[in-house]
Structure formats: C-alpha cells, structure tokens
Scaffold this motif. Structure first.
Motif, PDB file in Angstrom:
ATOM      1  N   GLY A  46     -28.313 -68.304  -5.928  1.00 23.75           N
ATOM      2  CA  GLY A  46     -27.346 -68.988  -5.086  1.00 23.75           C
ATOM      3  C   GLY A  46     -26.651 -68.117  -4.065  1.00 23.75           C
ATOM      4  N   SER A  47     -26.068 -67.026  -4.499  1.00 22.83           N
ATOM      5  CA  SER A  47     -25.303 -66.180  -3.578  1.00 22.83           C
ATOM      6  C   SER A  47     -25.260 -64.754  -4.118  1.00 22.83           C
ATOM      7  N   LYS A  48     -24.860 -63.848  -3.255  1.00 23.59           N
ATOM      8  CA  LYS A  48     -24.703 -62.451  -3.667  1.00 23.59           C
ATOM      9  C   LYS A  48     -23.645 -62.347  -4.762  1.00 23.59           C
ATOM     10  N   GLU A  49     -22.577 -63.111  -4.650  1.00 22.40           N
ATOM     11  CA  GLU A  49     -21.519 -63.074  -5.659  1.00 22.40           C
ATOM     12  C   GLU A  49     -22.035 -63.522  -7.030  1.00 22.40           C
ATOM     13  N   ARG A  50     -22.798 -64.591  -7.060  1.00 20.85           N
ATOM     14  CA  ARG A  50     -23.342 -65.068  -8.341  1.00 20.85           C
ATOM     15  C   ARG A  50     -24.343 -64.065  -8.907  1.00 20.85           C
ATOM     16  N   LEU A  51     -25.131 -63.436  -8.036  1.00 20.36           N
ATOM     17  CA  LEU A  51     -26.066 -62.409  -8.485  1.00 20.36           C
ATOM     18  C   LEU A  51     -25.296 -61.228  -9.076  1.00 20.36           C
ATOM     19  N   PHE A  52     -24.213 -60.805  -8.416  1.00 21.75           N
ATOM     20  CA  PHE A  52     -23.390 -59.721  -8.938  1.00 21.75           C
ATOM     21  C   PHE A  52     -22.839 -60.077 -10.323  1.00 21.75           C
ATOM     22  N   HIS A  53     -22.348 -61.300 -10.482  1.00 22.93           N
ATOM     23  CA  HIS A  53     -21.795 -61.707 -11.781  1.00 22.93           C
ATOM     24  C   HIS A  53     -22.870 -61.744 -12.866  1.00 22.93           C
ATOM     25  N   THR A  54     -24.091 -62.082 -12.485  1.00 27.25           N
ATOM     26  CA  THR A  54     -25.196 -62.035 -13.443  1.00 27.25           C
ATOM     27  C   THR A  54     -25.476 -60.598 -13.856  1.00 27.25           C
ATOM     28  N   VAL A  55     -25.498 -59.698 -12.894  1.00 28.96           N
ATOM     29  CA  VAL A  55     -25.745 -58.283 -13.160  1.00 28.96           C
ATOM     30  C   VAL A  55     -24.607 -57.675 -13.983  1.00 28.96           C
ATOM     31  N   ALA A  56     -23.392 -58.151 -13.765  1.00 27.98           N
ATOM     32  CA  ALA A  56     -22.225 -57.620 -14.468  1.00 27.98           C
ATOM     33  C   ALA A  56     -22.084 -58.180 -15.880  1.00 27.98           C
ATOM     34  N   ASP A  57     -23.046 -58.999 -16.304  1.00 25.34           N
ATOM     35  CA  ASP A  57     -23.005 -59.603 -17.638  1.00 25.34           C
ATOM     36  C   ASP A  57     -23.749 -58.700 -18.622  1.00 25.34           C
ATOM     37  N   PHE A  58     -23.032 -58.144 -19.583  1.00 30.67           N
ATOM     38  CA  PHE A  58     -23.627 -57.284 -20.604  1.00 30.67           C
ATOM     39  C   PHE A  58     -24.042 -58.075 -21.845  1.00 30.67           C
ATOM     40  N   GLY A  59     -23.795 -59.382 -21.843  1.00 27.10           N
ATOM     41  CA  GLY A  59     -24.099 -60.225 -23.007  1.00 27.10           C
ATOM     42  C   GLY A  59     -25.529 -60.152 -23.495  1.00 27.10           C
ATOM     43  N   PRO A  60     -26.527 -60.309 -22.613  1.00 25.58           N
ATOM     44  CA  PRO A  60     -27.913 -60.226 -23.086  1.00 25.58           C
ATOM     45  C   PRO A  60     -28.257 -58.862 -23.702  1.00 25.58           C
ATOM     46  N   ALA A  61     -27.756 -57.788 -23.117  1.00 26.02           N
ATOM     47  CA  ALA A  61     -27.992 -56.458 -23.691  1.00 26.02           C
ATOM     48  C   ALA A  61     -27.315 -56.350 -25.052  1.00 26.02           C
ATOM     49  N   ALA A  62     -26.095 -56.873 -25.158  1.00 26.13           N
ATOM     50  CA  ALA A  62     -25.370 -56.832 -26.430  1.00 26.13           C
ATOM     51  C   ALA A  62     -26.113 -57.619 -27.505  1.00 26.13           C
ATOM     52  N   ASP A  63     -26.662 -58.783 -27.138  1.00 21.35           N
ATOM     53  CA  ASP A  63     -27.418 -59.585 -28.105  1.00 21.35           C
ATOM     54  C   ASP A  63     -28.562 -58.774 -28.703  1.00 21.35           C
ATOM     55  N   ALA A  64     -29.282 -58.068 -27.855  1.00 20.55           N
ATOM     56  CA  ALA A  64     -30.406 -57.253 -28.336  1.00 20.55           C
ATOM     57  C   ALA A  64     -29.918 -56.032 -29.108  1.00 20.55           C
ATOM     58  N   LEU A  65     -28.900 -55.369 -28.590  1.00 15.31           N
ATOM     59  CA  LEU A  65     -28.407 -54.144 -29.228  1.00 15.31           C
ATOM     60  C   LEU A  65     -27.815 -54.390 -30.612  1.00 15.31           C
ATOM     61  N   PHE A  66     -27.112 -55.491 -30.794  1.00 14.26           N
ATOM     62  CA  PHE A  66     -26.385 -55.721 -32.039  1.00 14.26           C
ATOM     63  C   PHE A  66     -27.128 -56.619 -33.024  1.00 14.26           C
ATOM     64  N   ALA A  67     -28.429 -56.802 -32.834  1.00 12.11           N
ATOM     65  CA  ALA A  67     -29.222 -57.701 -33.676  1.00 12.11           C
ATOM     66  C   ALA A  67     -29.762 -56.996 -34.914  1.00 12.11           C
ATOM     67  N   ALA A  68     -28.871 -56.367 -35.667  1.00 15.08           N
ATOM     68  CA  ALA A  68     -29.263 -55.705 -36.914  1.00 15.08           C
ATOM     69  C   ALA A  68     -28.046 -55.661 -37.823  1.00 15.08           C
ATOM     70  N   PRO A  69     -28.262 -55.621 -39.122  1.00 23.18           N
ATOM     71  CA  PRO A  69     -27.129 -55.511 -40.045  1.00 23.18           C
ATOM     72  C   PRO A  69     -26.494 -54.122 -39.966  1.00 23.18           C
TER      73      PRO A  69
ATOM     74  N   VAL B  44     -30.221 -47.173 -31.195  1.00 24.05           N
ATOM     75  CA  VAL B  44     -30.936 -46.123 -30.463  1.00 24.05           C
ATOM     76  C   VAL B  44     -32.320 -46.614 -30.048  1.00 24.05           C
ATOM     77  N   LEU B  45     -33.053 -47.194 -30.971  1.00 26.22           N
ATOM     78  CA  LEU B  45     -34.399 -47.678 -30.651  1.00 26.22           C
ATOM     79  C   LEU B  45     -34.362 -48.740 -29.557  1.00 26.22           C
ATOM     80  N   THR B  46     -33.410 -49.654 -29.653  1.00 20.85           N
ATOM     81  CA  THR B  46     -33.315 -50.736 -28.674  1.00 20.85           C
ATOM     82  C   THR B  46     -32.906 -50.205 -27.312  1.00 20.85           C
ATOM     83  N   LEU B  47     -31.951 -49.286 -27.269  1.00 23.23           N
ATOM     84  CA  LEU B  47     -31.533 -48.712 -25.999  1.00 23.23           C
ATOM     85  C   LEU B  47     -32.695 -47.992 -25.312  1.00 23.23           C
ATOM     86  N   VAL B  48     -33.421 -47.196 -26.066  1.00 24.19           N
ATOM     87  CA  VAL B  48     -34.558 -46.461 -25.496  1.00 24.19           C
ATOM     88  C   VAL B  48     -35.630 -47.447 -25.032  1.00 24.19           C
TER      89      VAL B  48
END
Length: 190
Positions: free
Chosen positions: A55-78, A87-91
């Motif tokens: 839609g716009s540069k602003e909406r693209l920036f807000h998508t890029v500024a969203d850490f939620g998807p990375a957090a979902d992957a990073l914290f998906a372990a007990p 460490v494995l997921t970050l790498v």
C-alpha cells in the motif's frame, strides 16, 4: 509497463524479496531517504508490486518494524531447551533470510520517531514477551540480558564476515553459545 513482475521473480518470492530489501533500506538509511523505487530495484520487482502488496512506504515500514514473526519462531520451544533453540533459530534465520531478524533495532538510522518505534516494538515483542516466559527471579533483567546475547551473536557474525562464524555449522555455534543463553533462561546459580 504491463504490471507484470520483472523476469526472474516468482510470485511466491516477491514478498520475501521486498521485505529483505526494505529491512536493508530502513536499517541503512533514514526513513526520509528510502524510496519505493530503491527498494523495488534491490528486490528485483516493480515499485507497483510493492504498492500492491503493502500500500504505502509507511505500511511497509510498519511491516518491517514488526518483530512478531521473528519472536514466534525464536520462542517456539519450552524453557528447558529454549537457549539452544534461540541460537539455532537465529543462525538459521540469518542464513536463510540473508539478514538478522533482530539487529535492525540497533542499527536503524531513522529519525527519533522511527528509532523509538523500533525500540518500543523490540521491547514489547521480544524482551517483554521473553520475560513473560521466564520463571523465577529477575525475569525482566534476564530477558534483557538474553536479548543482548542474541544481538551480540548477530553483531559478531556480521562483523566477522567472512569468519569462523560463517564456516561453523549452526550446531557448532549452538554448542558454544547456547549454554550462556540457557543459564539466563533457567536463572540457575550453578
């Protein structure tokens, strides 16, 4: 122009290429200097495709500024195996996505409003979320230190390119780095 994607960009990868290019652009240049055309050129797509998808540069920036998807992957372990998983997921994310999912919070060059937004989202979506998963005393402090270790790992792998970190397997890096992360997760005194 017919509105078709440039040659070599498959429909399924266009969005990923746009997001990678936008992360690079917003990390390396202030928001006001980033253009849709420069992102499109880096991504190998048309600027009209970016507008269609975001839609716009602003909406693209807000998508890029969203850490939620990375957090979902990073914290998906007990908690018992979270240090190694982090460490494995970050790498893996760095290698597959050709960029660090967290470092943009540190290296963004935007104006104060943009940097503040990135820091607030990082705190909310990464550090505070992690603190809620930790048991025991000083969970917020431990979460901040864990985030620092992850940022430090990302910065080290970026600084020493090419270097031992690129030659090491994700498993080797986890064998060396994850115990320090895990100690903060468990909060153990040993």
């Amino acid at each position: 122009m017919t509105g078709q994607q440039p040659t070599g960009v498959e429909a399924g990868t266009g969005k990923d290429a746009i997001l990678r290019a936008a992360r690079r652009a917003f990390t390396l240049r202030p928001y006001a200097e980033v253009t849709m055309r420069s992102i499109a050129a880096d991504a190998g797509v048309s600027a009209s495709l970016i507008v269609k998808r975001f839609g716009s540069k602003e909406r693209l920036f807000h998508t890029v500024a969203d850490f939620g998807p990375a957090a979902d992957a990073l914290f998906a372990a007990p908690p018992a195996t979270l240090g190694r998983h982090l460490v494995l997921t970050l790498v893996r994310m760095r290698r597959e996505d050709q960029g660090d999912p967290l470092l943009r919070a540190v290296f963004s060059l935007g104006n104060m409003d943009e940097r503040t937004l990135l820091r607030e989202r990082f705190r909310e979506q990464i550090t505070s979320r992690l603190a809620r998963q930790l048991h025991g005393r000083e969970s917020e402090l431990r979460a901040e230190l864990i985030a620092g270790l992850l940022l430090g790992l990302g910065a080290t792998l970026s600084l020493h390119r090419p270097g031992a970190g690129e030659r090491a397997t994700a498993e080797q890096l986890a064998d060396l780095y994850a115990p320090a992360v895990q100690r903060l997760i468990t909060g153990s005194e040993d």
